[in-house]
Design a protein around this motif. Sequence first.
Motif, mmCIF file in Angstrom:
data_model
loop_
_atom_site.group_PDB
_atom_site.id
_atom_site.type_symbol
_atom_site.label_atom_id
_atom_site.label_comp_id
_atom_site.label_asym_id
_atom_site.label_seq_id
_atom_site.Cartn_x
_atom_site.Cartn_y
_atom_site.Cartn_z
ATOM 1 N N ILE A 762 -23.947 95.495 64.509
ATOM 2 C CA ILE A 762 -24.741 94.323 64.123
ATOM 3 C C ILE A 762 -25.815 94.086 65.180
ATOM 4 O O ILE A 762 -25.511 93.882 66.350
ATOM 5 N N PHE A 763 -27.080 94.118 64.748
ATOM 6 C CA PHE A 763 -28.195 93.936 65.671
ATOM 7 C C PHE A 763 -28.994 92.705 65.243
ATOM 8 O O PHE A 763 -29.483 92.638 64.122
ATOM 9 N N GLY A 764 -29.102 91.736 66.138
ATOM 10 C CA GLY A 764 -29.855 90.529 65.809
ATOM 11 C C GLY A 764 -29.501 89.412 66.759
ATOM 12 O O GLY A 764 -28.503 89.477 67.487
ATOM 13 N N GLU A 765 -30.315 88.362 66.748
ATOM 14 C CA GLU A 765 -30.102 87.248 67.671
ATOM 15 C C GLU A 765 -28.806 86.500 67.390
ATOM 16 O O GLU A 765 -28.220 85.914 68.294
ATOM 17 N N ARG A 766 -28.357 86.497 66.137
ATOM 18 C CA ARG A 766 -27.135 85.761 65.775
ATOM 19 C C ARG A 766 -25.995 86.735 65.486
ATOM 20 O O ARG A 766 -25.175 86.507 64.602
ATOM 21 N N ASP A 767 -25.958 87.841 66.242
ATOM 22 C CA ASP A 767 -24.988 88.907 65.968
ATOM 23 C C ASP A 767 -23.538 88.435 66.078
ATOM 24 O O ASP A 767 -22.682 88.865 65.304
ATOM 25 N N GLU A 784 -23.311 88.882 45.059
ATOM 26 C CA GLU A 784 -24.405 89.564 45.757
ATOM 27 C C GLU A 784 -25.543 88.612 46.141
ATOM 28 O O GLU A 784 -26.029 88.639 47.279
ATOM 29 N N ALA A 785 -25.959 87.762 45.194
ATOM 30 C CA ALA A 785 -27.074 86.852 45.463
ATOM 31 C C ALA A 785 -26.700 85.840 46.542
ATOM 32 O O ALA A 785 -27.515 85.514 47.420
ATOM 33 N N GLU A 786 -25.479 85.334 46.492
ATOM 34 C CA GLU A 786 -25.038 84.347 47.489
ATOM 35 C C GLU A 786 -24.939 84.987 48.871
ATOM 36 O O GLU A 786 -25.290 84.354 49.878
ATOM 37 N N LEU A 787 -24.467 86.237 48.931
ATOM 38 C CA LEU A 787 -24.381 86.915 50.223
ATOM 39 C C LEU A 787 -25.778 87.108 50.820
ATOM 40 O O LEU A 787 -25.994 86.870 52.017
ATOM 41 N N ALA A 788 -26.724 87.515 49.991
ATOM 42 C CA ALA A 788 -28.106 87.663 50.472
ATOM 43 C C ALA A 788 -28.645 86.325 50.987
ATOM 44 O O ALA A 788 -29.338 86.265 52.014
ATOM 45 N N SER A 789 -28.317 85.241 50.294
ATOM 46 C CA SER A 789 -28.803 83.920 50.682
ATOM 47 C C SER A 789 -28.250 83.493 52.036
ATOM 48 O O SER A 789 -29.003 83.026 52.902
ATOM 49 N N ILE A 790 -26.948 83.663 52.254
ATOM 50 C CA ILE A 790 -26.363 83.236 53.529
ATOM 51 C C ILE A 790 -26.841 84.127 54.668
ATOM 52 O O ILE A 790 -27.067 83.666 55.790
ATOM 53 N N VAL A 791 -27.062 85.415 54.376
ATOM 54 C CA VAL A 791 -27.576 86.313 55.412
ATOM 55 C C VAL A 791 -28.988 85.908 55.817
ATOM 56 O O VAL A 791 -29.359 86.013 56.990
ATOM 57 N N SER A 792 -29.788 85.381 54.888
ATOM 58 C CA SER A 792 -31.142 84.943 55.239
ATOM 59 C C SER A 792 -31.102 83.841 56.296
ATOM 60 O O SER A 792 -31.984 83.760 57.158
ATOM 61 N N ALA A 793 -30.076 82.991 56.257
ATOM 62 C CA ALA A 793 -29.956 81.910 57.244
ATOM 63 C C ALA A 793 -29.634 82.453 58.634
ATOM 64 O O ALA A 793 -29.863 81.780 59.644
ATOM 65 N N LEU A 794 -29.085 83.691 58.687
ATOM 66 C CA LEU A 794 -28.739 84.318 59.959
ATOM 67 C C LEU A 794 -29.842 85.237 60.466
ATOM 68 O O LEU A 794 -29.745 85.775 61.568
ATOM 69 N N VAL A 795 -30.871 85.427 59.663
ATOM 70 C CA VAL A 795 -31.983 86.302 60.029
ATOM 71 C C VAL A 795 -33.266 85.502 60.226
ATOM 72 O O VAL A 795 -34.002 85.705 61.186
ATOM 73 N N SER A 844 -29.858 78.468 66.433
ATOM 74 C CA SER A 844 -29.222 77.796 65.306
ATOM 75 C C SER A 844 -29.524 78.524 64.005
ATOM 76 O O SER A 844 -30.488 79.286 63.899
ATOM 77 N N LEU A 845 -28.690 78.276 63.001
ATOM 78 C CA LEU A 845 -28.946 78.829 61.674
ATOM 79 C C LEU A 845 -30.183 78.155 61.095
ATOM 80 O O LEU A 845 -30.515 77.024 61.449
ATOM 81 N N ASP A 846 -30.862 78.856 60.200
ATOM 82 C CA ASP A 846 -32.075 78.319 59.588
ATOM 83 C C ASP A 846 -31.972 78.503 58.077
ATOM 84 O O ASP A 846 -32.016 79.617 57.560
ATOM 85 N N ALA A 847 -31.822 77.379 57.365
ATOM 86 C CA ALA A 847 -31.628 77.420 55.911
ATOM 87 C C ALA A 847 -32.941 77.435 55.138
ATOM 88 O O ALA A 847 -32.941 77.371 53.913
ATOM 89 N N GLY A 848 -34.064 77.550 55.852
ATOM 90 C CA GLY A 848 -35.361 77.415 55.209
ATOM 91 C C GLY A 848 -35.669 78.427 54.127
ATOM 92 O O GLY A 848 -36.545 78.205 53.298
ATOM 93 N N LEU A 849 -34.943 79.559 54.114
ATOM 94 C CA LEU A 849 -35.238 80.610 53.142
ATOM 95 C C LEU A 849 -34.071 80.860 52.184
ATOM 96 O O LEU A 849 -34.139 81.766 51.347
ATOM 97 N N MET A 850 -33.014 80.062 52.283
ATOM 98 C CA MET A 850 -31.821 80.324 51.471
ATOM 99 C C MET A 850 -32.100 80.189 49.969
ATOM 100 O O MET A 850 -31.717 81.052 49.170
ATOM 101 N N SER A 851 -32.757 79.113 49.583
ATOM 102 C CA SER A 851 -33.040 78.901 48.152
ATOM 103 C C SER A 851 -33.971 79.976 47.608
ATOM 104 O O SER A 851 -33.767 80.489 46.499
#
Length: 920
Positions: A762-767, A784-795, A844-851
């Motif tokens: 796992i490579f990233g600031e919130r690893d 699948e769609a929900e997993l992509a959404s939650i991962v966006s908050a970690l990226v 911190s997590l960022d929910a700005g792109l989840m929706s």
Amino acid sequence: MSPKRRRHRAAHARLVEVEERTSVGEGSASQRYAAYREYERAAASLRARWVEGLSFTPDPFQIDALDAVEAGNSVLVAAPTGAGKTIVGQFGAYVAVQRGMRAFYTTPIKALSNQKYLELCKLYGADNVGLATGDTSINSKAPIVVMTTEVCRNMIYAGAPLEDLGVVVLDEVHYLADKMRGPVWEEVIIHLPAHVAIIALSATVSNAEEFGAWIREVRSSCEIIVSEKRPVPLYQHMIVGEEIFDLYAPTGKGKLNPELVAATGDSGMRGGRGSRSWNRSPRVRRESRPSTLISLDRAHLLPAITFIFSRAGCEDAVRQVLLTRITLTTRSEAAAIERYVDEVIALIAPEDAVVLGVDAWKRGLMRGIAAHHAGMLPLMKETVEHLFSEGLVKMVYATETLALGINMPARTVVIESLTKWNGSAHVSLSAGEYTQLSGRAGRRGIDTEGHAVVSHRGAVAPEEVAALASKRTYPLISAFTPTYNMVVNLLARSTRAQTRSVLESSFAQFQADSAVVQLATRLSELEALRDSAADDLSCSRGDVGEYLMMRERISQAEKAGARARKRETREESRRVLAGVRTGDVLALSRGRKVRLCVVGAKATAASGRVEASVIGEDATWRALAPEDVRGGIAIVGHMSIPGGSALRRTKERTRIAAELRSGAAKGRYQLPADAAGEDTIGQMRAAMRAHPVHRCPHREEHARAGARWARMGREIEQLRRSIDSQTGSVAAQFDRVCAVLERLGFLDGDRVTASGQRLRRIFGERDLVVAMSLNEGAWNDLDEAELASIVSALVYDSRSDDEANELAPTGVGIRLRTAWEECVGTLARVHRVEKQCGCEPTPSLDAGLMSSTLAWAHGSTLATAIDGAEIQAGDFVRWMRQVMDCLGQIASAAPTSDLSRTAEAAKDRIGRGIVAWSTI
């Protein structure tokens, strides 16, 4: 162009430096024989064969670099933009392949990797060149593979077989100064196998020798090749109003052009009867973007790139020009552009074309004008790059990201402003940044000269431009620091002691150690000066040094107490105001003065900020927020007051104020006592007054002499702290990171646990949050769609101070909301441990792109996906590709096959349409 440049072509023609060698037919017999042997060796070398295929004669610095590469040494080449560093990297790949080895060519960004891939395909054929950029993999087993630096680092950590790897080219290696991504370059340099040669290509930096010395220490060899000469002369100008002036006088020698100085002086004068300059010529009209473009065209300075330090500014510039009748293309050029652009538009879904503003974009291109910035769709950006490179687009308004290596040749560079917004403040351009931007002008083999033009804009002085243009101070400062992923990958292959030793070989520690030597020298000098000053501190009454130290301690205690009281007051005011009720009596104290007021109303904003409306003893009605409290605040009583509109009446407020004063006079309220905490300082003052030197008539003279002595003492202590903090600083951070990993279960002593093995992938600031969520099964029930959404908050990182992005978006399902809450709880645990261990907190997590991610994964159009989100189409595509990259990491690290399949399916759902599009 005015004034006319009075220069002789011969004087400014490109100078060709020739290696000074003894000719085969000159000198003594032994010299002629040695020269003949050298000639034969050079003629039979790989370098000679390579140079034969070039369309130009290499410069001496290129010859030196090519020879060093052929000798098998690591090489650092530092030269200006456009000087031709790339051929050294290309030659390195050629040498490796000729010797039966492979070559990796790394770049900092995917766009540059794509460009280098196409260039190398033309040189060596598509069968011999591969590409690996995270989201694209083509012919990855080829002899030559172009990749981003992160991919190379990941291959090293994954234990990929590198026995047949001969050379790694690190293009734009000065990127290691970048705070976010810079450490990757050092990881690659440190951890590549010893047999691999490194070719590091850098812009001109002032400490190239220091950087090369570090590479030599880590890699055993490194030839340092530095060239500060541009192969294409660069002329500096300023535009004032509609006229372009040379920056320097025709006579040269660094003297400013007097006509420019006069023009900028006049443009800054404001005439009028009240001004001393009322009889001067009228004020020069400020430059506009259309007028600047016309001036450049008339001076035959197109094609050009205008750097504007905001995306909105780039788009505005295009709009402003399109409102005029300016057209930079011929009919045939416009027709060629239209044919090419129509093919590109055919790749964009019709419903997305509207939100992307495709029609206006096409109109601008057909008139030879375009914007270029990271918020644009990659497809549209690459179209602009292609048309500009073909000479069809004549003016590009771009952000500074264009200065990073992408080959877009321009005759002229225009810099609109010498200040830019860095995310938190407006800052001036550094000399290095100015050099990087202006270096885009006049590319080798295309232009005979380049031009840099700075807009006056009524404020920029010629002296400012000259200071930047003449300076070459661009030091390379390491941004290296051990990360969680880095540490588990290293410990998976060695012990903690060995890993600490390896990390201490970083460029960051190398620079810190060099700084320590300088600090230690300064420390010795200051200690000698202080000892000398101490001899002057003598008094027949007693020890002056002891007395002055007492005074200094009192001063420091008073300052510290004031800071602490201010902080406590701020926190107390927030706490008290958050708990007040209507009718509560507040006492506001400052020093010995206490004022009373009663709360009439209370309001809480959406952000949580509390503001009370209070009535004072003078019957005035005012707002009271935490920042309005300058001293102490306390609830000292309660009184009954009417509600509603009654408090608006002056008579009612006067009655309440009178009751407030009466209650205070009768002792009804428990007024706060004077601030405590003065006892210790009072005792210190009493001890000082009792000291015998306090009664000396020359006390103040002693104090002035002692102030210098004390100031040197403080500087000495500060130097000692700096030396302590920099000695072993990387190793100390490594120990703190290890402590966090142990407490969270990723390490067990020197052993990497099963959780740690997942973290390695796992490579990233919130690893840590990603790895812990995998370990705890927080995402097992997501589709699948929900997993992509939650991962966006970690990226995703909106870089916004809006606290709403730290809240789960409205309208999401219960499973996704539960997953969000679990991730937030995991992050809180990580933050607690990081605080205990002294590490910087994970973002911190960022929910700005989840929706938006959820909508896109469900198959919505681009317009629907980004509707309501503060994001541009190009940024959305870029973040979706990073979400895909993270999903790929999750698929490889997932503890269950079901989650791995879900991650792969989520990646496929995201990777469609414009997100999946690539020119490669």
